[in-house]
Scaffold this motif. Structure first.
Motif, PDB file in Angstrom:
ATOM      1  N   THR A  50      -4.807   6.741  -2.274  1.00 32.13           N
ATOM      2  CA  THR A  50      -4.096   6.398  -1.048  1.00 32.13           C
ATOM      3  C   THR A  50      -3.885   7.636  -0.189  1.00 32.13           C
ATOM      4  O   THR A  50      -3.599   8.719  -0.711  1.00 32.13           O
ATOM      5  CB  THR A  50      -2.728   5.778  -1.380  1.00 32.13           C
ATOM      6  N   ARG A 106      -7.898  -1.250   1.417  1.00 31.88           N
ATOM      7  CA  ARG A 106      -6.642  -1.850   1.837  1.00 31.88           C
ATOM      8  C   ARG A 106      -5.979  -0.983   2.905  1.00 31.88           C
ATOM      9  O   ARG A 106      -6.002   0.243   2.825  1.00 31.88           O
ATOM     10  CB  ARG A 106      -5.715  -2.029   0.634  1.00 31.88           C
ATOM     11  N   VAL A 140       0.863  -1.181   0.000  1.00 35.32           N
ATOM     12  CA  VAL A 140       0.000   0.000   0.000  1.00 35.32           C
ATOM     13  C   VAL A 140       0.900   1.231   0.000  1.00 35.32           C
ATOM     14  O   VAL A 140       1.678   1.435   0.935  1.00 35.32           O
ATOM     15  CB  VAL A 140      -0.925   0.021   1.233  1.00 35.32           C
TER      16      VAL A 140
END
Length: 226
Positions: A164, A144, A126
């Motif tokens: 992210t 995630r 990640v």
């Protein structure tokens, strides 16, 4: 898709992006005028911008080394894309960073070729970090987590779109909505993100001889010492 991000989220530094991200955040009017915009002469109807040549956009994408079909944008309330952050990821992928006006919070958008499945999700880092990865299916995407980061990764036809951010600055719902809103950039958005100053001629190597097979001339002159 096992390659980690070329610019890991935790290591991103965006001092040049702050001014860009802060543009357009001032409210109309000033204190004492009731928030009303000041009167100004009517500039008349706005002149529409000429359409951007698609062939030119494709050439600029090739120069940037990103597949034009992989370039994505999204809409995140309170965030704006930092144009200086847009660039290639991996072989021909794309990444950019969305920042708040003060630049204190950011979300990274990344697109790479490949896929993400229940089998590969736990082994895919990640945001370029190393460590255990938690995977949870959420509609068409995967939610995630790893360490201080979390992301939404949405597999599409031959590539994966990822949003992210740090878990302590961006909540899951914001990240989910950002991922759901990610879409291919239109021509005007491509024009804003892609480099504009392309070289007009190839760069010439000074050590290449004018004749022969073009190999660099590394011959040492007679009598020279090394």
């Amino acid at each position: 898709m096992t390659r980690s991000l070329r610019a890991p989220l935790l290591l991103l530094a965006l001092p040049l992006a702050l001014a860009s991200a802060g543009c357009g955040t001032e409210k109309a009017g000033t204190a004492g005028d009731g928030g009303r915009p000041k009167a100004s002469a009517d500039p008349g109807p706005a002149t529409p911008s000429p359409p951007v040549d698609r062939a030119e956009l494709e050439a600029r994408a090739r120069y940037a080394q990103s597949g034009i079909e992989l370039i994505r944008v999204t809409d995140i309330p309170g965030f704006a894309v930092a144009p200086q952050s847009a660039g290639v990821l991996g072989d021909d992928g794309f990444h950019s960073v969305y920042v708040t006006p003060r630049g204190t919070t950011h979300i990274e958008l990344a697109v790479e070729r490949g896929t993400l499945t229940a089998d590969t999700c736990p082994g895919t880092p990640v945001g370029g970090t190393r460590g255990p990865v938690g995977c949870e299916k959420d509609g068409p995407a995967w939610y995630r987590t790893s360490g201080q980061l979390h992301e939404y990764a949405r597999p599409e036809a031959g590539h994966v779109v990822r949003l992210t951010a740090r878990r302590d600055t961006v909540d899951r719902d914001t990240l989910r909505r950002a991922a759901a809103a990610a879409r291919p950039a239109n021509d005007a958005e491509l024009d804003a993100l892609l480099p504009k100053n392309l070289p007009t001629a190839p760069v010439e190597r000074g050590d290449l001889p004018p004749v022969g097979d073009g190999a660099p001339n590394n011959a040492v002159p007679e009598g020279a010492s090394g």
